[in-house]
Design a protein around this motif. Sequence first.
Motif, PDB file in Angstrom:
ATOM      1  N   PRO A   1      71.327 -54.437 105.999  1.00  0.00           N
ATOM      2  CA  PRO A   1      72.090 -53.738 104.861  1.00  0.00           C
ATOM      3  C   PRO A   1      70.560 -54.505 104.449  1.00  0.00           C
ATOM      4  O   PRO A   1      70.527 -54.577 102.869  1.00  0.00           O
ATOM      5  CB  PRO A   1      73.116 -54.294 103.926  1.00  0.00           C
ATOM      6  N   HIS A   2      70.121 -54.739 104.957  1.00  0.00           N
ATOM      7  CA  HIS A   2      69.025 -55.633 103.897  1.00  0.00           C
ATOM      8  C   HIS A   2      67.989 -54.943 103.608  1.00  0.00           C
ATOM      9  O   HIS A   2      67.460 -54.170 103.532  1.00  0.00           O
ATOM     10  CB  HIS A   2      67.954 -56.273 104.552  1.00  0.00           C
ATOM     11  N   PRO A   3      67.480 -54.969 102.240  1.00  0.00           N
ATOM     12  CA  PRO A   3      66.720 -54.206 100.995  1.00  0.00           C
ATOM     13  C   PRO A   3      65.358 -54.292 101.636  1.00  0.00           C
ATOM     14  O   PRO A   3      65.122 -53.291 101.500  1.00  0.00           O
ATOM     15  CB  PRO A   3      67.356 -55.079  99.976  1.00  0.00           C
ATOM     16  N   GLY A   4      65.374 -54.844 102.103  1.00  0.00           N
ATOM     17  CA  GLY A   4      63.124 -55.303 103.008  1.00  0.00           C
ATOM     18  C   GLY A   4      63.189 -54.023 103.534  1.00  0.00           C
ATOM     19  O   GLY A   4      62.566 -53.403 103.684  1.00  0.00           O
ATOM     20  N   ILE A   5      64.236 -54.341 104.329  1.00  0.00           N
ATOM     21  CA  ILE A   5      64.486 -53.193 105.763  1.00  0.00           C
ATOM     22  C   ILE A   5      64.508 -51.834 105.119  1.00  0.00           C
ATOM     23  O   ILE A   5      63.979 -50.943 105.705  1.00  0.00           O
ATOM     24  CB  ILE A   5      65.210 -53.428 106.794  1.00  0.00           C
ATOM     25  N   GLY A   6      65.628 -51.680 104.771  1.00  0.00           N
ATOM     26  CA  GLY A   6      65.695 -49.980 103.502  1.00  0.00           C
ATOM     27  C   GLY A   6      64.379 -49.875 102.502  1.00  0.00           C
ATOM     28  O   GLY A   6      64.733 -48.337 102.730  1.00  0.00           O
ATOM     29  N   ARG A   7      63.743 -50.577 102.215  1.00  0.00           N
ATOM     30  CA  ARG A   7      62.912 -50.047 101.245  1.00  0.00           C
ATOM     31  C   ARG A   7      62.259 -49.582 102.266  1.00  0.00           C
ATOM     32  O   ARG A   7      61.323 -48.685 101.655  1.00  0.00           O
ATOM     33  CB  ARG A   7      61.687 -51.203 100.369  1.00  0.00           C
ATOM     34  N   VAL A   8      60.960 -49.700 103.047  1.00  0.00           N
ATOM     35  CA  VAL A   8      60.182 -49.222 104.704  1.00  0.00           C
ATOM     36  C   VAL A   8      60.870 -48.061 105.275  1.00  0.00           C
ATOM     37  O   VAL A   8      60.388 -47.447 104.684  1.00  0.00           O
ATOM     38  CB  VAL A   8      60.030 -50.382 105.952  1.00  0.00           C
ATOM     39  N   LEU A   9      62.022 -48.203 105.347  1.00  0.00           N
ATOM     40  CA  LEU A   9      63.009 -46.894 105.575  1.00  0.00           C
ATOM     41  C   LEU A   9      62.995 -45.610 104.496  1.00  0.00           C
ATOM     42  O   LEU A   9      62.246 -44.599 105.341  1.00  0.00           O
ATOM     43  CB  LEU A   9      64.021 -47.055 106.785  1.00  0.00           C
TER      44      LEU A   9
END
Length: 426
Positions: free
Chosen positions: A58-66
């Motif tokens: 759920p890390h938002p940095g990863i989610g932001r890329v996707l």
Amino acid sequence: MAASTYARLGPSAALKALPRLPTPAYVYDLAEVRRNHALLRAALPEGTGLYYSLKANPHPGIGRVLAEGGARAEVCSSGELAAALDAGWTGAQMLYTGPGKRDAEIRTALRHGVRQFSVDSPHALDQLDRLAAETGVSAAALLRVNDDHPAPGQGLAMTGVSSQFGADLAWVLAEPERFAGRPRVELAGLHLYMGTNLTAVDALLGQFAHALASSRKVADALAAHGVRLRILDLGGGFGAPFARAGANADLTALRAPLTALLDADAPGWRDGTPEVMFESGRYLVGTSGTLLCTVLDVKRSQGKDVVVLESGINHLGGNSGLRRLPPLTPQLLHDGEPGEPMLDALVAGPLCTPLDTWSRNAALPALRPGDVVGVPNVGAYGLSASLIGFLGHPLPAEVVIDGDRPAVPATCTRLVLNRTTVSLQE
């Protein structure tokens, strides 16, 4: 762990980031997330959609890329909803899933603009209808179907067994009127998820063919009650290496036969009726993460080498609380020199329990206290899937780097420590 499984950590981006970072630390490379997203998109039929399952990470940095890459979000809790919003998704870009939902979390999701929910029973449809009316909105439901038979080649069976997930296919076909829409809820589609962690194209194709055959039966039964399905979520189950060195499987050979399968079994999908969706977690982010941890002690005990690390099942449990079988035995990478003396080691974490063991026969170089080892491919089901509350040890740092932007020094990335964002400075 056999001797052949030992490998050098080498000059990885994770190790380069280490001098100014605390350990233990999960290091996530956004460049790998982008590559995995592109690989999976190339394997799926053009024009289909993709959800990122935040349960993987759920890390938002990863989610932001996707999110920036066009993926939508699949969430199954208020915490994941908050993480998805933090990453930049809107409620309208989310599918809210899960076999049981509290009234409070559905209200929260509706108030944040979520309008698509996976439901598993007539009661879940009634619940969503009631709460949508209370909130003054309308919602769309995807009926999750538990097929009568498991698809062949599955990793973890998600259908064809007694399950909290979905309504049995036979039940839906026998009483389709109970699964039709409600005044505030449109039954807009189906949600079929057959299995997980599949790495062979034939196995993936087989499960999607199975799901499509079942979807046709359900669509025909519901049509008699005025239901016209416009969304078809076929799930995913795309596998990835976990805690072992390796790369994602090349699944591009899936696109052509899967496209032909949709043409035959989901007429109109090219025009968006139905809109065909897939889901992925581990394939998108698994290979992006490395866990770095420091050796705390090395000793001999009862004729056995023992290596004690600052991380154990509390930081990388691999869903150990979910009866993971076989037990997780992570591969340890180290930046040592070839030809060093080797240990036949018991590898343990710092917890006050003999269960905190990663391996009893790990072939490792002659490690010393203060050395750093890495566990590869733990970007999915790593920290958030572990026993982080047990015994109260501090959480690892979570560090985001971007291999596509090598000019940006690692010390200028963001560090999420104990879920509080801290900016690293030179």
